[in-house]
Design a protein around this motif. Structure first.
Motif, PDB file in Angstrom:
ATOM      1  N   UNK A 148       0.895  -1.078   0.148  1.00  0.00           N
ATOM      2  CA  UNK A 148       0.032  -0.077  -0.036  1.00  0.00           C
ATOM      3  C   UNK A 148       1.018   1.143  -0.059  1.00  0.00           C
ATOM      4  N   UNK A 149       1.502   1.549  -1.221  1.00  0.00           N
ATOM      5  CA  UNK A 149       2.331   2.570  -1.296  1.00  0.00           C
ATOM      6  C   UNK A 149       1.645   3.430  -2.362  1.00  0.00           C
ATOM      7  N   UNK A 150       2.088   4.794  -2.290  1.00  0.00           N
ATOM      8  CA  UNK A 150       1.717   5.702  -3.577  1.00  0.00           C
ATOM      9  C   UNK A 150       2.244   5.166  -4.687  1.00  0.00           C
ATOM     10  N   UNK A 151       1.434   5.563  -6.006  1.00  0.00           N
ATOM     11  CA  UNK A 151       1.680   4.978  -7.398  1.00  0.00           C
ATOM     12  C   UNK A 151       1.299   6.316  -8.221  1.00  0.00           C
ATOM     13  N   UNK A 152       2.341   6.347  -9.147  1.00  0.00           N
ATOM     14  CA  UNK A 152       1.947   7.289 -10.258  1.00  0.00           C
ATOM     15  C   UNK A 152       0.853   7.080 -10.755  1.00  0.00           C
ATOM     16  N   UNK A 153      -0.249   7.839 -11.049  1.00  0.00           N
ATOM     17  CA  UNK A 153      -1.538   7.452 -11.856  1.00  0.00           C
ATOM     18  C   UNK A 153      -1.161   7.290 -13.373  1.00  0.00           C
ATOM     19  N   UNK A 154      -0.042   7.670 -13.753  1.00  0.00           N
ATOM     20  CA  UNK A 154       0.175   7.144 -15.324  1.00  0.00           C
ATOM     21  C   UNK A 154       0.645   5.844 -15.402  1.00  0.00           C
ATOM     22  N   UNK A 155       1.350   5.100 -14.337  1.00  0.00           N
ATOM     23  CA  UNK A 155       1.789   3.704 -14.347  1.00  0.00           C
ATOM     24  C   UNK A 155       0.665   2.948 -14.026  1.00  0.00           C
ATOM     25  N   UNK A 156      -0.309   3.349 -13.050  1.00  0.00           N
ATOM     26  CA  UNK A 156      -1.439   2.471 -12.638  1.00  0.00           C
ATOM     27  C   UNK A 156      -2.556   2.328 -13.769  1.00  0.00           C
ATOM     28  N   UNK A 157      -2.791   3.569 -14.585  1.00  0.00           N
ATOM     29  CA  UNK A 157      -3.460   3.489 -15.837  1.00  0.00           C
ATOM     30  C   UNK A 157      -3.009   3.064 -17.185  1.00  0.00           C
ATOM     31  N   UNK A 158      -1.645   2.672 -16.959  1.00  0.00           N
ATOM     32  CA  UNK A 158      -1.060   2.431 -18.251  1.00  0.00           C
ATOM     33  C   UNK A 158      -1.708   1.279 -19.192  1.00  0.00           C
ATOM     34  N   UNK A 159      -2.092   0.108 -18.473  1.00  0.00           N
ATOM     35  CA  UNK A 159      -2.829  -0.720 -19.393  1.00  0.00           C
ATOM     36  C   UNK A 159      -4.231  -0.241 -20.090  1.00  0.00           C
ATOM     37  N   UNK A 160      -4.793   0.825 -19.422  1.00  0.00           N
ATOM     38  CA  UNK A 160      -5.895   1.273 -20.331  1.00  0.00           C
ATOM     39  C   UNK A 160      -5.471   2.170 -21.412  1.00  0.00           C
ATOM     40  N   UNK A 161      -4.233   2.798 -21.162  1.00  0.00           N
ATOM     41  CA  UNK A 161      -3.568   3.773 -22.166  1.00  0.00           C
ATOM     42  C   UNK A 161      -3.265   2.964 -23.440  1.00  0.00           C
ATOM     43  N   UNK A 162      -2.797   1.732 -23.240  1.00  0.00           N
ATOM     44  CA  UNK A 162      -2.095   0.940 -24.322  1.00  0.00           C
ATOM     45  C   UNK A 162      -3.336   0.269 -24.992  1.00  0.00           C
ATOM     46  N   UNK A 163      -4.266  -0.054 -24.255  1.00  0.00           N
ATOM     47  CA  UNK A 163      -5.641  -0.709 -24.822  1.00  0.00           C
ATOM     48  C   UNK A 163      -5.754   0.346 -25.904  1.00  0.00           C
ATOM     49  N   UNK A 164      -6.140   1.495 -25.169  1.00  0.00           N
ATOM     50  CA  UNK A 164      -6.894   2.810 -26.108  1.00  0.00           C
ATOM     51  C   UNK A 164      -5.857   2.932 -27.261  1.00  0.00           C
ATOM     52  N   UNK A 165      -4.652   2.867 -27.127  1.00  0.00           N
ATOM     53  CA  UNK A 165      -3.613   3.175 -28.413  1.00  0.00           C
ATOM     54  C   UNK A 165      -3.945   1.878 -29.471  1.00  0.00           C
ATOM     55  N   UNK A 166      -4.049   0.897 -28.781  1.00  0.00           N
ATOM     56  CA  UNK A 166      -4.397  -0.396 -29.565  1.00  0.00           C
ATOM     57  C   UNK A 166      -5.868   0.033 -30.710  1.00  0.00           C
ATOM     58  N   UNK A 167      -6.621   0.302 -29.781  1.00  0.00           N
ATOM     59  CA  UNK A 167      -8.054   0.632 -30.452  1.00  0.00           C
ATOM     60  C   UNK A 167      -8.224   1.602 -31.616  1.00  0.00           C
ATOM     61  N   UNK A 168      -7.269   2.816 -31.052  1.00  0.00           N
ATOM     62  CA  UNK A 168      -7.160   3.684 -31.994  1.00  0.00           C
ATOM     63  C   UNK A 168      -6.357   3.440 -33.322  1.00  0.00           C
ATOM     64  N   UNK A 169      -5.072   2.676 -33.287  1.00  0.00           N
ATOM     65  CA  UNK A 169      -4.326   2.432 -34.225  1.00  0.00           C
ATOM     66  C   UNK A 169      -4.986   1.387 -35.356  1.00  0.00           C
ATOM     67  N   UNK A 170      -5.815   0.635 -34.713  1.00  0.00           N
ATOM     68  CA  UNK A 170      -6.433  -0.537 -35.537  1.00  0.00           C
ATOM     69  C   UNK A 170      -7.973  -0.221 -35.810  1.00  0.00           C
ATOM     70  N   UNK A 171      -8.622   0.472 -35.106  1.00  0.00           N
ATOM     71  CA  UNK A 171      -9.989   0.600 -35.057  1.00  0.00           C
ATOM     72  C   UNK A 171     -10.637  -0.701 -35.346  1.00  0.00           C
ATOM     73  N   UNK A 172     -10.248  -1.663 -34.587  1.00  0.00           N
ATOM     74  CA  UNK A 172     -10.765  -3.068 -34.307  1.00  0.00           C
ATOM     75  C   UNK A 172     -10.769  -3.831 -32.962  1.00  0.00           C
TER      76      UNK A 172
END
Length: 195
Positions: A148-172
């Motif tokens: 239970x330590x502080x974590x960067x929101x950017x690190x925590x939310x990275x999976x969704x950011x990468x998923x969104x990137x895949x969605x935008x790049x492939x539109x599939x």
């Protein structure tokens, strides 16, 4: 003879927002006019102007309603890895089409307003509300699976950011093996290295 009753309140607003979404999907932002929306909703332009004085107000109300009507279910499998893989699969199933539609149909809005998808997302998100991934990580910490330590929101939310990137790049839809790679090969090692 059947009397037509006037819609009011929430019923009228629901009809207008549904019509606005249909117009946006069919005609993009250039066709997202008070005239087209009023005609589709079977009401008048002054009714729309009273509720949403600016076209952007109506756009944000429409996007807000559509976006939050597609909430992403948060799995509770008992372990972080499976929760996050399930969450990303739920997001992919529920949001790929919506996300690609919004991004394509709003290009003219972004150009006209000088804004971008990130700014739009921030305007739609309730201030201070944790993301799904932030909630999953907090739950894992409560179970003792992570410190239970502080974590960067950017690190925590990275999976969704990468998923969104895949969605935008492939539109599939994103393949299941890509979602697993995001979690197993990128995110979990990173999350554990910064804990």
């Amino acid at each position: 003879m059947t009397l037509k009753t006037r819609r009011r309140g929430a019923e009228l607003e629901d009809a207008i927002v549904a019509a606005a979404w249909d117009v946006l999907v069919e005609s993009g932002y250039p066709g997202f006019t008070y005239e087209a929306i009023a005609a589709r909703a079977g009401t008048s332009r002054p009714v729309l102007y009273r509720r949403w004085p600016q076209r952007e107000d109506l756009l944000l109300a429409t996007l807000n309603r559509v976006w939050f009507s597609h909430a992403i279910p948060l799995p509770d499998t008992g372990n972080l890895r499976d929760d996050v893989i399930g969450f990303l699969r739920n997001a992919d199933a529920g949001r790929t089409r919506l996300l690609t539609t919004i991004s394509v149909q709003l290009m003219d809005y972004f150009r006209e307003s000088g804004s971008n998808f990130g700014e739009l997302r921030d305007r739609l998100r309730a201030p201070g509300q944790p993301t799904g991934l932030e909630r999953l990580v907090a739950r894992a910490a409560e179970r003792g699976e992570l410190p239970a330590v502080p974590r960067s929101p950017r690190v925590v939310n990275l999976p969704f950011d990468l998923l969104r990137h895949e969605m935008f790049m492939t539109l599939r839809p994103v393949p299941a093996e890509v979602i697993t790679e995001i979690v197993d090969d990128v995110w979990l090692p990173l999350l554990r290295s910064v804990a």
